[in-house]
Design a protein around this motif. Structure first.
Motif, PDB file in Angstrom:
ATOM      1  N   ARG A  30       0.824  -1.211   0.000  1.00 12.56           N
ATOM      2  CA  ARG A  30       0.000   0.000   0.000  1.00 12.56           C
ATOM      3  C   ARG A  30       0.863   1.268   0.000  1.00 12.56           C
ATOM      4  O   ARG A  30       0.511   2.278  -0.610  1.00 12.56           O
ATOM      5  N   GLU A  31       2.034   1.187   0.665  1.00 14.28           N
ATOM      6  CA  GLU A  31       2.883   2.380   0.768  1.00 14.28           C
ATOM      7  C   GLU A  31       3.367   2.864  -0.601  1.00 14.28           C
ATOM      8  O   GLU A  31       3.829   3.992  -0.738  1.00 14.28           O
ATOM      9  N   MET A  32       3.295   1.999  -1.604  1.00 14.76           N
ATOM     10  CA  MET A  32       3.835   2.376  -2.909  1.00 14.76           C
ATOM     11  C   MET A  32       2.891   3.302  -3.670  1.00 14.76           C
ATOM     12  O   MET A  32       3.266   3.915  -4.647  1.00 14.76           O
ATOM     13  N   ASN A  33       1.643   3.397  -3.216  1.00 13.19           N
ATOM     14  CA  ASN A  33       0.706   4.264  -3.926  1.00 13.19           C
ATOM     15  C   ASN A  33       0.961   5.722  -3.576  1.00 13.19           C
ATOM     16  O   ASN A  33       1.322   6.051  -2.449  1.00 13.19           O
ATOM     17  N   GLY A  34       0.772   6.563  -4.567  1.00 12.41           N
ATOM     18  CA  GLY A  34       0.853   7.995  -4.316  1.00 12.41           C
ATOM     19  C   GLY A  34       2.258   8.535  -4.188  1.00 12.41           C
ATOM     20  O   GLY A  34       2.451   9.667  -3.769  1.00 12.41           O
ATOM     21  N   LEU A  35       3.279   7.752  -4.518  1.00 14.25           N
ATOM     22  CA  LEU A  35       4.639   8.278  -4.498  1.00 14.25           C
ATOM     23  C   LEU A  35       4.951   8.959  -5.817  1.00 14.25           C
ATOM     24  O   LEU A  35       4.456   8.547  -6.860  1.00 14.25           O
ATOM     25  N   ASP A  36       5.749  10.021  -5.764  1.00 12.70           N
ATOM     26  CA  ASP A  36       6.208  10.639  -7.010  1.00 12.70           C
ATOM     27  C   ASP A  36       7.147   9.679  -7.706  1.00 12.70           C
ATOM     28  O   ASP A  36       8.090   9.187  -7.083  1.00 12.70           O
ATOM     29  N   SER A  37       6.912   9.427  -8.966  1.00 17.07           N
ATOM     30  CA  SER A  37       7.795   8.485  -9.644  1.00 17.07           C
ATOM     31  C   SER A  37       8.489   9.168 -10.819  1.00 17.07           C
ATOM     32  O   SER A  37       7.958  10.110 -11.409  1.00 17.07           O
ATOM     33  N   VAL A  38       9.691   8.676 -11.104  1.00 15.84           N
ATOM     34  CA  VAL A  38      10.447   9.244 -12.223  1.00 15.84           C
ATOM     35  C   VAL A  38      10.376   8.321 -13.434  1.00 15.84           C
ATOM     36  O   VAL A  38      10.241   8.766 -14.560  1.00 15.84           O
TER      37      VAL A  38
END
Lengths: 246, 309
Positions: free
Chosen positions: B54-62
């Motif tokens: 769940r922690e992987m959602n909503g992270l800024d990704s490059v």
């Protein structure tokens, strides 16, 4: 003869290297490349006198005659370039030694680790930048080895030269520093190897000629050794730049 | 350094956290040596979805990888991989040999283009721009993505020329710019004090660890947005490995780093996020702590604790 070998090296190395680069780096492996490679290897096995005949008919009689027609028509029917000369002899030798250079260069290119190319591509280099800046410098000692072999072979060749410009006796050297433009690529020349043959087998008094034959042979070998040493020295200097204390 | 992972995080099995129990929860008690059913499903080509924490959602990704497939000739090496690389963090790819970690890594800067038989499907974007697109400029792309390889591969030239290579091929000639970039990158790579007096000597005379740090300096000289590290320490001794790990730690924040590693201690030490791959699938992806301390799948747990793989 030294000049001839130098002209030969200058002609053969770029051609050989370009051909090997094409075969190794650019062409897609397939039937065509295999055929070219087989042809190159076969070329190495052709007797050198055949190259002489080719040089005579192609360089002297076709290319040379054309040049005469275009630029030296005043001198006709006396040929300027349309006969044997040091330029045509050098080109013939270049053809003769081309396979050696191509094969050696291809080997040297294969020896460049793929990881090095990948590193270069990974930095955003194009194919040509990779070849020029990474592959060729790394392959240089190997290419020099090919050149040394080519020199060794070319410098000792006599048979084809008899057809394309070596003469028994001539007054003028191809290099004349007293006269512009100093280099006369159309002139015939004397060749030590041919001289040995001439003295040993063609002279009237072979007993008297024997010491001269020995002396000439020694000189010829000395020159070949000298040329090779020079090339080896250059290669050793290149090696030192790339080889590491691993 | 061998492959066996550190056991301390796994001394007692963690209680399943309620936050993660909404999907597949291992029924059997973790600790059986047999890999779970999921691997069999994967091997037989069945459907499965990546266990995404769940922690992987909503992270800024490059870098954004979506439904990515890759074939070497007829054999498929990557199956429907979805992965987003968070900005300014270290993400580790782990998994048994041949699971497609390196292939995935090399797909990001299109290094696989060098292999003739490779065919791809799906999309990948770098900062929103498509990577696999007929109009995409591969050369430009590779300049924005630095790469460091398994074995140090310095070029046959001086240390200085090695570092400024990417600037040179970009056509920069000005001595002052080159010198500044060289000093900055070498300092960043922790190599400046060691080599500043012999920048003109051949890079091939350095030790293996120094060579690898030189390769990192070379990769960051062009100021890329992303750094790809393909098992950067696998050819190095523990001390050199330690220095590279410290260096990776320092570089995060400025660069988004994707690294492949076979060493699970290393993954747990340096990375913020970890992705576990198996047979060309992304099996589980989440924060490193979650993957190592509290994996969602038995299979991941078996792998990170060394029971399998």
């Amino acid at each position: 003869m030294v000049i001839m070998t130098m002209i030969m090296s200058i002609m053969v190395v770029p051609f050989g290297v370009l051909a090997a680069l094409y075969l190794k780096e650019y062409a897609k492996p397939g039937l065509f490349v295999s055929l070219v490679r087989i042809a190159v290897n076969n070329l190495a096995g052709v007797p050198s006198i055949v190259f002489g005949v080719f040089g005579l008919s192609f360089f002297c009689y076709i290319v040379g005659a054309q040049i005469d027609e275009w630029f030296f028509s005043a001198n006709l029917p006396n040929p300027t370039y349309g006969k044997g000369g040091i330029l045509w002899a050098s080109l013939t030798l270049a053809l003769l030694t081309l396979p050696v250079v191509i094969v050696a260069t291809e080997e040297a290119l294969s020896a460049v680790p793929q990881s090095m190319r990948e590193g270069s591509y990974g930095c955003g280099a194009t194919r040509w930048q990779t070849i020029r800046r990474v592959v060729l410098p790394r392959a240089m000692p190997g290419i020099m080895t090919g050149m040394i072999l080519a020199i060794a072979r070319g410098a000792g060749e006599v048979a084809p030269l008899m057809l394309v410009g070596a003469v028994k006796l001539t007054q003028d050297l191809p290099v004349d520093l007293s006269q512009a433009p100093f280099l006369f690529p159309e002139r015939s020349f004397m060749h030590l190897g041919f001289h040995i043959y001439d003295l040993g087998f063609q002279s009237q008094d072979s007993e008297a000629a024997r010491p001269m034959v020995y002396a000439t042979t020694l000189l010829l070998i000395a020159i070949v050794v000298g040329l090779n040493l020079g090339a080896i020295w250059i290669r050793a200097r290149l090696r030192k730049r790339f080889e590491a204390a691993r | 350094m061998n492959e066996s992972p550190q056991m301390e995080p796994r001394i007692d099995p963690p209680a399943p956290s309620p936050a993660m129990s909404e999907k597949k929860q291992p029924e059997e008690h973790p600790g059986h040596s047999k890999p779970g059913n999921l691997f069999q499903t994967i091997e037989s080509g069945g459907d499965f979805t990546t266990a995404l924490h769940r922690e992987m959602n909503g992270l800024d990704s490059v870098v954004e990888i979506e439904n990515f497939n890759l074939w070497y000739g007829k054999s498929q090496a990557l199956h429907n991989v979805n992965l987003s690389l968070p900005v300014g963090k270290v993400t580790a790819l782990i998994g048994p040999s041949g699971c497609g970690k390196s292939t995935l890594l090399r797909s990001v800067n299109r290094m696989n283009d060098l292999v003739d038989s490779v065919r791809t499907e799906g999309s990948m974007t770098l900062a929103g721009e498509p990577i696999y697109h007929s109009g995409a400029d591969v050369i430009e792309l590779r300049k924005r993505i630095g790469m460091v390889f398994q074995k140090p591969n310095p070029f046959p030239m001086s240390i200085f020329e090695n570092v400024v290579y990417s600037l040179r091929i970009a056509g920069i000639r000005k001595r002052s710019i080159l010198q500044e970039a060289c000093e900055k990158s070498l300092q960043r790579a922790g190599l400046w004090t060691e080599v500043k007096d012999r920048l003109k000597t051949s890079a091939l005379q350095m030790s293996g660890g120094q060579q690898q740090r030189l390769c990192i300096a070379r990769a960051i000289a062009a100021q890329p947005e992303v750094l790809l590290l393909d098992e950067p320490c696998s050819a190095l001794d523990p001390i050199a490995t330690g220095r590279i790990e410290d260096l990776i730690d320092e570089l995060q924040g400025d660069y988004s780093i994707l690294m492949v590693t076979h060493n699970m201690q290393q993954a747990s030490r340096v990375s913020a996020y970890t992705a576990f791959m198996y047979l060309g699938r992304l099996v589980e992806y989440g924060p490193t702590e979650g993957i190592f301390m509290n994996p969602r799948l038995t299979e991941t747990e078996d792998y990170v604790t060394g029971r399998f793989g």
